[in-house]
Design a protein around this motif. Structure first.
Motif, PDB file in Angstrom:
ATOM      1  N   GLN A  29       0.827  -1.215   0.000  1.00 37.53           N
ATOM      2  CA  GLN A  29       0.000   0.000   0.000  1.00 37.53           C
ATOM      3  C   GLN A  29       0.860   1.263   0.000  1.00 37.53           C
ATOM      4  N   GLY A  30       2.173   1.081   0.069  1.00 40.95           N
ATOM      5  CA  GLY A  30       3.083   2.219   0.028  1.00 40.95           C
ATOM      6  C   GLY A  30       3.163   2.978   1.337  1.00 40.95           C
ATOM      7  N   LYS A  31       2.651   2.399   2.432  1.00 44.47           N
ATOM      8  CA  LYS A  31       2.663   3.111   3.715  1.00 44.47           C
ATOM      9  C   LYS A  31       4.018   3.061   4.403  1.00 44.47           C
ATOM     10  N   VAL A  32       4.768   2.003   4.117  1.00 45.70           N
ATOM     11  CA  VAL A  32       6.118   1.912   4.685  1.00 45.70           C
ATOM     12  C   VAL A  32       7.056   1.450   3.586  1.00 45.70           C
ATOM     13  N   LYS A  33       8.337   1.677   3.815  1.00 44.71           N
ATOM     14  CA  LYS A  33       9.329   1.310   2.815  1.00 44.71           C
ATOM     15  C   LYS A  33      10.229   0.239   3.413  1.00 44.71           C
ATOM     16  N   GLU A  34      10.423  -0.796   2.662  1.00 47.58           N
ATOM     17  CA  GLU A  34      11.248  -1.902   3.131  1.00 47.58           C
ATOM     18  C   GLU A  34      12.701  -1.457   3.289  1.00 47.58           C
ATOM     19  N   GLU A  35      13.338  -1.919   4.375  1.00 54.08           N
ATOM     20  CA  GLU A  35      14.757  -1.629   4.566  1.00 54.08           C
ATOM     21  C   GLU A  35      15.578  -2.486   3.609  1.00 54.08           C
ATOM     22  N   SER A  36      16.794  -2.053   3.328  1.00 54.25           N
ATOM     23  CA  SER A  36      17.631  -2.866   2.447  1.00 54.25           C
ATOM     24  C   SER A  36      18.980  -3.113   3.106  1.00 54.25           C
ATOM     25  N   GLY A  37      19.784  -3.944   2.476  1.00 53.94           N
ATOM     26  CA  GLY A  37      21.100  -4.271   3.024  1.00 53.94           C
ATOM     27  C   GLY A  37      21.050  -5.525   3.874  1.00 53.94           C
ATOM     28  N   PRO A  38      22.217  -5.990   4.314  1.00 56.15           N
ATOM     29  CA  PRO A  38      22.272  -7.262   5.039  1.00 56.15           C
ATOM     30  C   PRO A  38      21.576  -7.203   6.399  1.00 56.15           C
ATOM     31  N   TYR A  39      21.389  -6.014   6.977  1.00 58.12           N
ATOM     32  CA  TYR A  39      20.773  -5.919   8.301  1.00 58.12           C
ATOM     33  C   TYR A  39      19.307  -5.490   8.220  1.00 58.12           C
ATOM     34  N   ALA A  40      18.739  -5.572   7.015  1.00 59.40           N
ATOM     35  CA  ALA A  40      17.349  -5.159   6.823  1.00 59.40           C
ATOM     36  C   ALA A  40      16.417  -6.010   7.675  1.00 59.40           C
ATOM     37  N   SER A  41      15.382  -5.355   8.224  1.00 61.75           N
ATOM     38  CA  SER A  41      14.403  -6.081   9.034  1.00 61.75           C
ATOM     39  C   SER A  41      13.047  -5.430   8.885  1.00 61.75           C
ATOM     40  N   ARG A  42      12.003  -6.238   9.017  1.00 66.09           N
ATOM     41  CA  ARG A  42      10.651  -5.680   8.977  1.00 66.09           C
ATOM     42  C   ARG A  42      10.127  -5.407  10.387  1.00 66.09           C
ATOM     43  N   ASN A  43      11.018  -5.558  11.369  1.00 69.48           N
ATOM     44  CA  ASN A  43      10.606  -5.429  12.762  1.00 69.48           C
ATOM     45  C   ASN A  43       9.939  -4.084  13.041  1.00 69.48           C
ATOM     46  N   VAL A  44      10.573  -2.998  12.578  1.00 71.76           N
ATOM     47  CA  VAL A  44      10.038  -1.662  12.856  1.00 71.76           C
ATOM     48  C   VAL A  44       8.758  -1.415  12.056  1.00 71.76           C
ATOM     49  N   LEU A  45       8.710  -1.975  10.848  1.00 74.01           N
ATOM     50  CA  LEU A  45       7.554  -1.764   9.970  1.00 74.01           C
ATOM     51  C   LEU A  45       6.268  -2.329  10.564  1.00 74.01           C
ATOM     52  N   GLN A  46       6.411  -3.344  11.415  1.00 75.10           N
ATOM     53  CA  GLN A  46       5.242  -3.998  12.010  1.00 75.10           C
ATOM     54  C   GLN A  46       4.326  -3.025  12.716  1.00 75.10           C
ATOM     55  N   THR A  47       4.925  -1.969  13.305  1.00 78.13           N
ATOM     56  CA  THR A  47       4.154  -1.017  14.098  1.00 78.13           C
ATOM     57  C   THR A  47       3.009  -0.432  13.283  1.00 78.13           C
ATOM     58  N   VAL A  48       3.295  -0.097  12.025  1.00 77.15           N
ATOM     59  CA  VAL A  48       2.270   0.523  11.174  1.00 77.15           C
ATOM     60  C   VAL A  48       1.144  -0.474  10.903  1.00 77.15           C
ATOM     61  N   THR A  49       1.523  -1.718  10.604  1.00 77.92           N
ATOM     62  CA  THR A  49       0.514  -2.754  10.345  1.00 77.92           C
ATOM     63  C   THR A  49      -0.340  -2.984  11.594  1.00 77.92           C
ATOM     64  N   LEU A  50       0.323  -2.986  12.739  1.00 79.67           N
ATOM     65  CA  LEU A  50      -0.396  -3.189  14.004  1.00 79.67           C
ATOM     66  C   LEU A  50      -1.403  -2.066  14.259  1.00 79.67           C
ATOM     67  N   LEU A  51      -0.950  -0.830  14.104  1.00 77.85           N
ATOM     68  CA  LEU A  51      -1.853   0.305  14.371  1.00 77.85           C
ATOM     69  C   LEU A  51      -3.006   0.329  13.363  1.00 77.85           C
ATOM     70  N   ASP A  52      -2.715  -0.032  12.103  1.00 73.06           N
ATOM     71  CA  ASP A  52      -3.783  -0.126  11.098  1.00 73.06           C
ATOM     72  C   ASP A  52      -4.809  -1.184  11.498  1.00 73.06           C
ATOM     73  N   ALA A  53      -4.311  -2.328  11.969  1.00 73.17           N
ATOM     74  CA  ALA A  53      -5.217  -3.426  12.351  1.00 73.17           C
ATOM     75  C   ALA A  53      -6.081  -3.015  13.535  1.00 73.17           C
ATOM     76  N   ILE A  54      -5.480  -2.326  14.497  1.00 74.13           N
ATOM     77  CA  ILE A  54      -6.234  -1.882  15.675  1.00 74.13           C
ATOM     78  C   ILE A  54      -7.353  -0.926  15.253  1.00 74.13           C
ATOM     79  N   ALA A  55      -7.032  -0.023  14.305  1.00 79.68           N
ATOM     80  CA  ALA A  55      -8.039   0.922  13.817  1.00 79.68           C
ATOM     81  C   ALA A  55      -9.114   0.194  13.016  1.00 79.68           C
TER      82      ALA A  55
END
Lengths: 410, 301
Positions: free
Chosen positions: B97-123
């Motif tokens: 949906q373009g709400k967050v941007k995936e991190e890149s590189g060897p240390y990329a993680s979706r850990n921080v991105l989860q927050t947006v999905t969580l808040l969207d789900a709660i709403a």
């Protein structure tokens, strides 16, 4: 193994966080990587040696400003007991933080800097501890290393405190001379104070008798919710036993209605039992539908709580907007959520002198005083003195949702 | 001497009390379910709290798409066995949906991105409470958090303005747009959880026990499971080891520990003896000294 909750309080720089850090460190409850992180942070702050306070000061602002802002909970265990520490800040928002940390505590540790003796803050903390009826008090006379481990200096502080605490309702006070920084009498006995024959702090925490502090006599079950029986029987009444105990077959009544029934079945988490006691969460089934709902209190017919709408209480006021007669608030007591009106602020207690000021008629932020309330529903309650669960309540500001006051029923 | 209550019974009673308060004060609510031991314990406690009735909350899983398959299988089986509704919301959808941007590189993680999905789900689900398995002993910012912890209408946590929480009176009053996070396991430690799992014979995913696994050893010592979502960086080594998970979450940041503990009893023994904190193997907490506080302020779990 038993669980003990204790709280720590003291003035700024009395070494409270250092004491907690020392307890965790010397009882080997700190992990190697946490230790490494604290060592790095200690060096970064330019201090010498390990800054033990960093084990409890967790928030960014706390580390930057070197102060404790909010109650921090810490956990450690020895082979003899499991401990929950509520480490409360000494200055900012003191009443609200200390009340939060102290409300469920079995014991309070008060720290005093031996060079400064009993201070205004010490008196306040001791007063709040006695008000919240923490059963055991430990006065740690700290920084003994800075007075050459002098017994005379220790005794002087002890006498000061004794003089003040005579006017409080505290039954068990223990005095320990310590150096939190160097570890003397914290976990291990100090060889530098041979004149002290008592136990070090940790040993005292492990051995002080707490099982009988709970009210094991008056059975009270504030009802949280009622769950339908899947087999069409009478519903299951669910709640946490606030005091006393109950057996299957005993006669009970539901308050405030007063309807009488017998306990048919009793369950702890789905396991059927014949008896249960404080502090377990239970479900019980009566032999008839007694019209029980959330907010009812189940008690023995021969030992009932008081019922009424008038409440006379000591209130710690924790909101900016002052409390005065006519004010409407929400009252949470047991499982009851109801409205109440402040009928009168009878007096405000000067927590430094313990004098009662009955002229002002208001409570300001962090004030403590005696207040008369009128609830819009009948409550079943006990005096706080007898029951810390059914005798306590909080007041909520209906516009903001803030927890604005904490009350202890007289 | 009068009989003392065992501390596990006391912790259980407290957690049940909190779950019941959440059910009465804060519906609609959901249990945040990750497939890890804490959320599994939470479901076990919820079954006890509402017995003989059903658990009155659905399970909500925020799926980063980078999970251990064993944890996903376990999640589905648990939901089926307990007859609990399972709601899954995907970080991939938030990215699409373009709400967050995936991190890149060897240390990329979706850990921080989860927050947006969580808040969207709660709403989206109109939740008044998200009940989580967070514990105060995990991390120093969590050590300061209330059991009923308020989030603003933008999902933010303000650690400096928390409601006083006294006795066992939990204030679930919310204003419009606010929601609460509820933490029934606040006072449990990692060792308490494992001791309780042992006592109650609670099933947990197999990845918590020692198994042979290909891992990536980062140059900072962190050990991660080899997966399509983790790329070795410079100086990292790929090793074949006997290892187990100490926490279960996104594969890009959930560390493994070398271990031979093959059942719950051995895990209890290992947990009691370890000199490393539970989250020491979590790459997400290593990003900075206040990484957890910073993420939590934004609305993280």
């Amino acid at each position: 193994m038993e669980l003990m909750r204790f709280t720590t309080a003291g003035s700024v720089d009395d070494g409270k966080s250092t004491l907690v850090g020392r307890l965790l460190y010397d009882s080997k409850s700190i992990f190697q990587d946490q230790l490494d992180a604290v060592e790095r942070a200690s060096r970064a702050m330019g201090g010498e040696g390990l800054n033990l306070a960093l084990f409890t000061d967790g928030l960014r602002a706390e580390r930057e400003q070197g102060i404790t802002i909010d109650v921090a909970y810490r956990y450690f265990a020895t082979p003899r007991r499991k401990f929950i520490i509520a480490d409360t800040p000494g200055h900012l928002q003191f009443t609200r933080n200390m009340a939060t940390g102290a409300s469920t505590a079995d014991l309070a540790i008060l720290l005093v800097d031996v060079r400064h003796g009993v201070q205004e803050q010490t008196r306040r903390h001791a007063f709040v501890a006695s008000l919240l009826r923490i059963p055991h008090l430990v006065l740690c006379v700290n920084k003994m290393d800075l007075v050459g481990w002098s017994q005379e200096a220790f005794l002087r502080v002890r006498e000061q405190f004794e003089e003040f605490s005579e006017r409080l309702e505290v039954s068990d006070v223990t005095y320990v001379p310590i150096s939190a920084l160097l570890g003397d009498n914290v976990v291990d006995p100090s060889s530098r104070m041979p004149w002290y024959n008592g136990r070090p702090v940790l040993q005292h925490l492990e051995e002080v008798h707490i099982a009988s502090d709970r009210n094991r006599v008056d059975f009270r079950l504030p009802v949280q919710l009622v769950i339908d029986d899947v087999e069409g029987g009478t519903p299951w009444i669910a709640g946490t036993i606030a005091s006393g105990g109950i057996r299957v077959g005993e006669e009970v009544c539901a308050l405030p209605s007063g309807e009488v029934a017998r306990v048919r079945s009793l369950s702890v988490g789905g396991r059927l039992v014949t008896e249960a006691q404080v502090p377990l969460s239970v479900s019980l089934q009566l032999d008839r539908d007694a019209g029980v709902s959330r907010g009812s209190v189940i008690a023995r017919t021969g030992n009932r709580p008081e019922c009424g709408t008038g409440i006379d209480a000591t209130v710690c006021w924790m909101a900016r907007e002052r409390l005065q007669a006519g004010r409407e608030l929400l009252l949470h007591q047991g499982a009851v959520r109801t409205r109440c009106t402040v009928e009168r602020v009878r007096y405000r207690i000067d927590i430094d002198t313990l004098h009662r000021d009955d002229v002002v008629g208001v409570l300001e932020l962090n004030d403590i005083g005696r207040v008369s309330l009128r609830a819009s529903e009948t409550l079943a309650f006990d005096s706080y003195r007898r029951n810390r669960t059914t005798g306590s309540f909080v007041l909520v500001d209906e516009r903001t949702g803030e927890t604005a006051g904490a009350g202890m029923i007289r | 001497m009068s009989p003392g209550v065992h501390f596990l019974d006391q912790l259980e009673a407290e957690a049940i009390h909190i779950l019941r308060e959440a059910a009465v004060q804060l519906q609609p609510a959901a249990v945040l379910f990750s497939g890890g031991k804490d959320s599994i314990t939470l479901v076990h406690l919820a079954r006890k709290a509402f017995w003989p009735g059903p658990i009155p909350f659905p399970l909500l899983h925020i799926d980063t798409g980078h999970n251990f398959q064993e944890a996903l299988d376990f999640r589905d089986a648990l939901a089926a066995r307990t007859g609990t509704e399972l709601i899954v919301r995907r970080v991939q959808d938030t990215i699409d949906q373009g709400k967050v941007k995936e991190e890149s590189g060897p240390y990329a993680s979706r850990n921080v991105l989860q927050t947006v999905t969580l808040l969207d789900a709660i709403a989206e689900l109109g939740l008044r409470a998200a009940i989580g398995g967070g514990r105060r002993d995990e991390e120093k910012a969590r050590a300061k958090e209330r059991v009923f912890s308020l989030r603003t209408d933008t999902g933010k946590w303000n650690p400096h303005d928390q409601r006083p929480e006294l006795w066992h009176l939990y204030n679930g009053f919310l204003r419009s747009g606010e929601h609460a996070r509820v933490f029934p396991l606040s006072n449990w430690t990692e060792l308490d959880i494992w001791s309780y799992i042992l006592r109650e014979q609670i099933e947990v995913p197999s990845i918590y026990f020692s198994h042979r696994r290909r891992c990536i050893r980062r140059s900072d010592g962190t050990l991660l499971a080899w997966s399509p979502y983790v790329r070795p960086g410079e100086g990292d080594r790929v090793e074949e080891l006997d290892a187990r998970c100490r926490t279960v979450g996104d594969m890009t940041c959930t560390g493994m520990v070398e271990s031979r503990a093959s059942d719950v009893q051995e895990v209890v023994r290992e947990t009691a003896a370890t000199r490393l904190a539970e989250r020491s193997s979590r790459a997400d907490d290593k990003r900075s000294d206040t990484a957890m506080e910073d993420r939590k302020r934004e609305g993280y779990f």
